[in-house]
Design an enzyme around this catalytic site. Structure first.
Site, PDB file in Angstrom:
ATOM      1  N   ASP A  72      53.528  82.805  38.834  1.00 38.94           N
ATOM      2  CA  ASP A  72      53.911  83.535  37.627  1.00 38.94           C
ATOM      3  C   ASP A  72      55.419  83.749  37.663  1.00 38.94           C
ATOM      4  O   ASP A  72      56.188  82.950  37.131  1.00 38.94           O
ATOM      5  CB  ASP A  72      53.138  84.864  37.580  1.00 38.94           C
ATOM      6  CG  ASP A  72      53.540  85.794  36.444  1.00 38.94           C
ATOM      7  OD1 ASP A  72      54.453  85.456  35.664  1.00 38.94           O
ATOM      8  OD2 ASP A  72      52.950  86.875  36.325  1.00 38.94           O
ATOM      9  N   LYS A  84      40.851  89.957  35.723  1.00 36.50           N
ATOM     10  CA  LYS A  84      41.980  89.960  36.654  1.00 36.50           C
ATOM     11  C   LYS A  84      42.246  91.387  37.089  1.00 36.50           C
ATOM     12  O   LYS A  84      42.343  92.283  36.253  1.00 36.50           O
ATOM     13  CB  LYS A  84      43.237  89.380  35.998  1.00 36.50           C
ATOM     14  CG  LYS A  84      44.449  89.389  36.930  1.00 36.50           C
ATOM     15  CD  LYS A  84      45.634  88.649  36.334  1.00 36.50           C
ATOM     16  CE  LYS A  84      46.500  89.537  35.470  1.00 36.50           C
ATOM     17  NZ  LYS A  84      47.752  88.861  35.058  1.00 36.50           N
ATOM     18  N   SER A 139      43.190  91.932  31.949  1.00 39.19           N
ATOM     19  CA  SER A 139      43.966  92.333  33.115  1.00 39.19           C
ATOM     20  C   SER A 139      43.785  93.834  33.322  1.00 39.19           C
ATOM     21  O   SER A 139      44.013  94.623  32.402  1.00 39.19           O
ATOM     22  CB  SER A 139      45.447  92.007  32.899  1.00 39.19           C
ATOM     23  OG  SER A 139      46.218  92.421  34.010  1.00 39.19           O
ATOM     24  N   LYS A 163      54.086  82.462  30.630  1.00 40.21           N
ATOM     25  CA  LYS A 163      54.440  83.599  29.777  1.00 40.21           C
ATOM     26  C   LYS A 163      55.627  83.166  28.929  1.00 40.21           C
ATOM     27  O   LYS A 163      56.658  82.729  29.461  1.00 40.21           O
ATOM     28  CB  LYS A 163      54.790  84.830  30.608  1.00 40.21           C
ATOM     29  CG  LYS A 163      53.584  85.453  31.302  1.00 40.21           C
ATOM     30  CD  LYS A 163      53.984  86.645  32.152  1.00 40.21           C
ATOM     31  CE  LYS A 163      52.748  87.271  32.804  1.00 40.21           C
ATOM     32  NZ  LYS A 163      53.120  88.305  33.802  1.00 40.21           N
ATOM     33  N   LYS A 203      44.735  93.931  39.621  1.00 45.98           N
ATOM     34  CA  LYS A 203      45.967  94.043  40.388  1.00 45.98           C
ATOM     35  C   LYS A 203      45.639  94.464  41.823  1.00 45.98           C
ATOM     36  O   LYS A 203      44.741  95.285  42.059  1.00 45.98           O
ATOM     37  CB  LYS A 203      46.891  95.081  39.748  1.00 45.98           C
ATOM     38  CG  LYS A 203      47.289  94.772  38.308  1.00 45.98           C
ATOM     39  CD  LYS A 203      48.256  93.612  38.211  1.00 45.98           C
ATOM     40  CE  LYS A 203      48.741  93.398  36.783  1.00 45.98           C
ATOM     41  NZ  LYS A 203      49.738  92.330  36.690  1.00 45.98           N
ATOM     42  N   GLY A 221      50.029  87.897  30.024  1.00 44.02           N
ATOM     43  CA  GLY A 221      50.396  88.950  29.088  1.00 44.02           C
ATOM     44  C   GLY A 221      51.451  89.873  29.662  1.00 44.02           C
ATOM     45  O   GLY A 221      51.592  90.009  30.881  1.00 44.02           O
TER      46      GLY A 221
END
Length: 369
Positions: free
Chosen positions: A239, A162, A136, A263, A164, A291
């Site tokens: 998520d 991944k 990430s 998660k 953002k 994570g």
């Protein structure tokens, strides 16, 4: 087993590199580590993944400490527990506060596995001896710097990238990454930064063959995501909207999501995480492990969970060296060519590094039966 003692450490660790999302930049991570000891002197470890401010959800480190100390510990200290699945049942009278519950429950899962001479992965029913790992990557000020960061991790063998995104840092960023890395599995994580007013913008992401777009709309939404998914070719992954098996069932039945990010802290612990995994497997919905900038304790729990068979997409459980100059476990979590080898020692499979823990401990608390 009888829980005779609970020890809590309030920790503060400086991050190796700042990590930026749509809701803030992290230079250090404050968190809780919790040790549960049984009547035989065995100990298990859990980690609170709550941040020190309510950016991700309503929980914070301080609210976790309050709920654990004043409500959860009295429920379990001095009490007999046959199996960790009982913990979530005993905590059910306490509404929400999933990250606090997960902190305690995780330690008891680790303790249970050690008492029964199993790895945590085995105790959960895991099947894999190594797991695929993605990475990430936070928001960068310059796209060219982001490209070089991605290039470095691709060369290191990470199986999925991944990145953002947020309004103003989205389509053109993804366009450039796809131009530079046409065949790399790529996903975008919006952290709830968009609304249905942005449908036409989000539809532009369909051109880039993304594995998924994660949580584009509000953190508590399921209905609008169903509306959006009908208009996108790219799979939506939920998520922040998923806190339980019930949330998962409703999202799947509404068509709000095609992929679920699990998660452990967000859903209240390993027991609920496993239930969500099992349901998604029955429904043909792939899952992956997200994570929360964990230290090695939380990272070890993620590794164990990811050995379950429906974790068919690489998760965010990168190696310790991605985030920390020194981690609180020994050995540290190591990624080799995009894989983490699942440890074979009992419990979480890693030993606490007490020297490092002491170095990063800000406060300590002890509770005995």
């Amino acid at each position: 087993m009888i829980i005779q003692e609970i020890n809590i450490r309030k920790m503060k660790m400086k991050m190796k590199h700042p990590f930026t999302t749509s809701f803030g930049t992290f230079h250090e991570k404050k968190f809780l580590l919790l040790e549960a000891k049984d009547e035989l002197g065995n100990s298990g470890w859990g980690e609170s993944v709550a941040f020190d401010s309510p950016w991700y959800n309503e929980e914070t480190l301080e609210t976790n400490l309050h709920i654990i100390r004043d409500f959860l510990i009295p429920i379990i200290v001095g009490k007999k527990i046959g199996h960790p699945d009982e913990v979530s049942e005993r905590f059910s009278a306490i509404r929400k506060n999933n990250m606090a519950k997960s902190t305690v429950e995780g330690a008891i899962w680790d303790l249970y596995a050690k008492r029964n001479k199993m790895t945590l992965a085995q105790a959960l029913g895991g099947e894999l001896d190594k797991i695929e790992v993605g990475i990430s990557i936070g928001i960068h000020e310059k796209v060219e710097d982001l490209v070089e960061t991605v290039r470095r991790f691709v060369e290191e063998g990470y199986k999925r990238i991944k990145v953002k995104i947020k309004p103003g840092y989205d389509v053109e960023v993804i366009r450039e990454l796809r131009k530079q890395f046409p065949d790399v599995p790529l996903m975008a994580d919006a952290n709830s930064a968009y609304t249905l007013d942005d449908v036409e913008l989000l539809k532009q992401l369909d051109a880039f063959n993304l594995t998924m777009i994660e949580q584009p709309l509000a953190s508590d939404d399921i209905i609008d995501h169903a509306t959006l998914q009908k208009q996108l070719k790219t799979p939506i992954c939920l998520d922040e909207s998923i806190h339980s098996l019930e949330d998962t069932r409703k999202a799947v039945e509404l068509g709000s999501t095609k992929i679920i990010n699990i998660k452990i802290g967000r859903v209240g612990g390993l027991t609920e995480a496993k239930r969500i995994h099992d349901y998604c497997m029955e429904q043909g919905i792939p899952v992956w492990c997200g994570g929360m900038l964990e230290s090695g304790i939380g990272r070890a729990h993620n590794v164990a969970l990811t050995t379950l068979p429906n974790f068919i997409l690489p998760g965010d459980t990168a190696g310790s060296s991605r985030y920390w100059e020194e981690d609180v476990i020994s050995p540290e979590v190591i990624v080799e060519d995009g894989y983490i080898t699942v440890p074979t020692a009992y419990g979480i499979g890693y030993e606490p590094n007490y020297n490092a823990m002491d170095k990063f401990t800000v406060e300590q608390y002890q509770f005995k039966a």
